[in-house]
Design a protein around this motif. Structure first.
Motif, PDB file in Angstrom:
ATOM      1  N   VAL A 153      25.412 -70.704   2.592  1.00 53.80           N
ATOM      2  CA  VAL A 153      25.731 -69.916   3.674  1.00 53.80           C
ATOM      3  C   VAL A 153      24.988 -69.712   4.667  1.00 53.80           C
ATOM      4  O   VAL A 153      23.613 -70.507   4.754  1.00 53.80           O
ATOM      5  N   ALA A 154      25.163 -68.854   5.575  1.00 57.98           N
ATOM      6  CA  ALA A 154      24.422 -68.849   6.932  1.00 57.98           C
ATOM      7  C   ALA A 154      23.967 -67.308   7.161  1.00 57.98           C
ATOM      8  O   ALA A 154      24.938 -66.525   7.097  1.00 57.98           O
ATOM      9  N   VAL A 155      22.782 -66.976   7.825  1.00 58.83           N
ATOM     10  CA  VAL A 155      22.465 -65.669   8.165  1.00 58.83           C
ATOM     11  C   VAL A 155      21.603 -66.092   9.301  1.00 58.83           C
ATOM     12  O   VAL A 155      21.002 -66.743   9.744  1.00 58.83           O
ATOM     13  N   SER A 156      21.363 -64.615  10.027  1.00 57.29           N
ATOM     14  CA  SER A 156      20.405 -64.722  11.019  1.00 57.29           C
ATOM     15  C   SER A 156      19.664 -63.569  11.065  1.00 57.29           C
ATOM     16  O   SER A 156      20.105 -62.256  10.891  1.00 57.29           O
ATOM     17  N   THR A 157      18.599 -63.732  11.506  1.00 57.01           N
ATOM     18  CA  THR A 157      17.329 -62.752  11.592  1.00 57.01           C
ATOM     19  C   THR A 157      17.033 -62.235  13.013  1.00 57.01           C
ATOM     20  O   THR A 157      16.281 -61.245  13.276  1.00 57.01           O
ATOM     21  N   TYR A 158      17.564 -62.957  14.038  1.00 52.15           N
ATOM     22  CA  TYR A 158      17.243 -62.676  15.167  1.00 52.15           C
ATOM     23  C   TYR A 158      17.501 -61.373  15.599  1.00 52.15           C
ATOM     24  O   TYR A 158      16.720 -60.529  16.311  1.00 52.15           O
ATOM     25  N   MET A 159      18.694 -60.705  15.564  1.00 53.67           N
ATOM     26  CA  MET A 159      19.092 -59.335  16.022  1.00 53.67           C
ATOM     27  C   MET A 159      18.506 -58.244  15.059  1.00 53.67           C
ATOM     28  O   MET A 159      18.640 -56.992  15.390  1.00 53.67           O
ATOM     29  N   GLU A 194      13.511 -66.960  12.726  1.00 54.74           N
ATOM     30  CA  GLU A 194      12.614 -67.312  11.400  1.00 54.74           C
ATOM     31  C   GLU A 194      12.881 -66.107  10.474  1.00 54.74           C
ATOM     32  O   GLU A 194      12.998 -65.078  10.681  1.00 54.74           O
ATOM     33  N   PRO A 195      12.659 -66.870   9.127  1.00 55.49           N
ATOM     34  CA  PRO A 195      13.012 -65.877   7.967  1.00 55.49           C
ATOM     35  C   PRO A 195      11.833 -64.895   7.718  1.00 55.49           C
ATOM     36  O   PRO A 195      10.598 -65.063   8.014  1.00 55.49           O
ATOM     37  N   PHE A 196      12.282 -63.768   7.306  1.00 58.96           N
ATOM     38  CA  PHE A 196      10.988 -62.754   6.848  1.00 58.96           C
ATOM     39  C   PHE A 196      10.500 -63.169   5.403  1.00 58.96           C
ATOM     40  O   PHE A 196      10.892 -64.298   4.711  1.00 58.96           O
ATOM     41  N   TYR A 208      15.253 -70.937  16.678  1.00 58.64           N
ATOM     42  CA  TYR A 208      16.247 -70.327  17.485  1.00 58.64           C
ATOM     43  C   TYR A 208      16.160 -70.839  19.036  1.00 58.64           C
ATOM     44  O   TYR A 208      17.164 -71.159  19.741  1.00 58.64           O
ATOM     45  N   GLU A 209      14.774 -71.216  19.370  1.00 61.08           N
ATOM     46  CA  GLU A 209      14.781 -71.679  20.811  1.00 61.08           C
ATOM     47  C   GLU A 209      15.194 -73.117  20.882  1.00 61.08           C
ATOM     48  O   GLU A 209      16.101 -73.477  22.047  1.00 61.08           O
ATOM     49  N   LEU A 210      14.933 -73.719  20.026  1.00 58.85           N
ATOM     50  CA  LEU A 210      15.437 -75.215  19.952  1.00 58.85           C
ATOM     51  C   LEU A 210      16.863 -75.399  19.904  1.00 58.85           C
ATOM     52  O   LEU A 210      17.683 -76.444  20.409  1.00 58.85           O
ATOM     53  N   SER A 211      17.739 -74.288  19.582  1.00 61.33           N
ATOM     54  CA  SER A 211      19.139 -74.328  19.375  1.00 61.33           C
ATOM     55  C   SER A 211      19.661 -73.766  20.578  1.00 61.33           C
ATOM     56  O   SER A 211      20.946 -73.642  20.482  1.00 61.33           O
ATOM     57  N   GLY A 212      18.869 -73.358  21.443  1.00 55.59           N
ATOM     58  CA  GLY A 212      19.383 -72.689  22.864  1.00 55.59           C
ATOM     59  C   GLY A 212      19.968 -73.680  23.726  1.00 55.59           C
ATOM     60  O   GLY A 212      19.670 -74.834  23.616  1.00 55.59           O
ATOM     61  N   TRP A 213      20.445 -72.951  24.725  1.00 57.72           N
ATOM     62  CA  TRP A 213      20.964 -73.919  25.894  1.00 57.72           C
ATOM     63  C   TRP A 213      20.067 -74.809  26.400  1.00 57.72           C
ATOM     64  O   TRP A 213      20.340 -75.854  27.272  1.00 57.72           O
ATOM     65  N   LYS A 214      18.715 -74.433  26.724  1.00 59.13           N
ATOM     66  CA  LYS A 214      17.494 -75.089  27.386  1.00 59.13           C
ATOM     67  C   LYS A 214      17.281 -76.553  26.587  1.00 59.13           C
ATOM     68  O   LYS A 214      16.784 -77.522  27.455  1.00 59.13           O
ATOM     69  N   SER A 220      14.974 -83.678  25.285  1.00 64.25           N
ATOM     70  CA  SER A 220      14.226 -82.473  25.703  1.00 64.25           C
ATOM     71  C   SER A 220      13.563 -82.205  24.258  1.00 64.25           C
ATOM     72  O   SER A 220      12.454 -81.336  23.953  1.00 64.25           O
ATOM     73  N   LEU A 221      13.893 -82.877  23.199  1.00 62.70           N
ATOM     74  CA  LEU A 221      13.657 -82.585  21.703  1.00 62.70           C
ATOM     75  C   LEU A 221      12.567 -83.438  21.312  1.00 62.70           C
ATOM     76  O   LEU A 221      12.882 -84.689  21.316  1.00 62.70           O
ATOM     77  N   ASP A 222      11.570 -82.849  20.559  1.00 59.07           N
ATOM     78  CA  ASP A 222      10.493 -83.776  19.953  1.00 59.07           C
ATOM     79  C   ASP A 222      10.595 -84.023  18.750  1.00 59.07           C
ATOM     80  O   ASP A 222       9.735 -83.438  17.813  1.00 59.07           O
ATOM     81  N   LEU A 223      12.042 -84.205  18.005  1.00 55.31           N
ATOM     82  CA  LEU A 223      12.073 -84.085  16.738  1.00 55.31           C
ATOM     83  C   LEU A 223      13.432 -85.524  16.400  1.00 55.31           C
ATOM     84  O   LEU A 223      14.055 -85.173  17.341  1.00 55.31           O
TER      85      LEU A 223
END
Length: 227
Positions: A153-159, A194-196, A208-214, A220-223
């Motif tokens: 499953v997928a969840v998000s903690t961002y909001m 990030e998980p709690f 979250y940041e690496l999955s963003g439009w930037k 631009s990814l170092d992985l």
């Protein structure tokens, strides 16, 4: 009744009844998709609102952790997106909002839409991972339906994290999260942002940041990224 009216009245996209429902409210079930550990390593996502212009990030999974207006068309015109979505590694089911101030009927409707879209895309040979969302405890009678036990499953903690104008909603989030663990017993949990520390389970953290439009440009990814 004219032929045109009859076709509209009996169409699958009007009735939305082509999938067997589960639970009290006949919520459509999203079938399990299997992934190797390598496939889930260094996982990144891409927003549904970026797929029409994206030409190079097909190793990502498509997410809907967006404002609802940015993905209403996946409910209204799902066939328009099937071929595009097939190019990606997988699709998380649409995260239609479950705000606690919403009328309960709308929360139920959005749970149905989440699962129906997921089941529909799966029926088109797209790998789908259910996104789980909840409101207050009154939504627990339906908001986990349509997800087989042992699913990824997928969840998000961002909001629900404290940032910008968002207050910390960890207590609210954790009540639903713990209930999800009990009812679904997920094999893995993709966590967007990030998980709690209190979150239990086999969690796959998605930055979250690496999955963003930037960072849609792989250079631009170092992985390493896995196909």
């Amino acid at each position: 009744m004219t032929e045109e009216n009859y076709k509209y009245r009996t169409s699958d996209l009007f009735l939305r009844n082509q999938f067997n429902g589960v639970g009290k409210f006949d919520i459509p079930e999203i079938p399990k998709s299997n992934f190797s550990d390598d496939t889930l390593e260094n996982l990144l996502l891409i927003g549904f609102d970026k797929i029409n212009t994206d030409q190079s990030n097909y190793e990502r999974m498509v997410h809907f952790f967006l404002y609802d207006y940015k993905f209403e068309n996946i409910w209204k015109k799902p066939d328009e997106y099937v071929e595009k979505l097939k190019k990606y590694k997988a699709v998380l089911s649409p995260d239609f909002s479950m705000y606690i101030e919403m009328n309960k009927a709308l929360q139920l409707y959005n749970t149905f839409r989440n699962r129906w879209c997921g089941a529909y895309l799966a029926s088109k040979d797209i790998k789908v991972i259910p996104t789980v969302n909840w409101g207050d405890e009154n939504t627990f009678e339906f908001c986990f339906d349509g997800i087989p036990k042992g699913s990824i499953v997928a969840v998000s903690t961002y909001m629900v994290r404290e940032h910008n104008n968002h207050a910390d909603q960890k207590d609210f989030f954790m009540k639903g999260y713990e209930e999800m663990l009990r009812r679904i017993e997920p094999s893995k949990i993709i966590c967007y942002s990030e998980p709690f520390p209190e979150m239990q389970g086999d969690i796959i953290y998605v930055d979250y940041e690496l999955s963003g439009w930037k960072y849609l440009n792989k250079e631009s990814l170092d992985l390493p990224l896995h196909n």
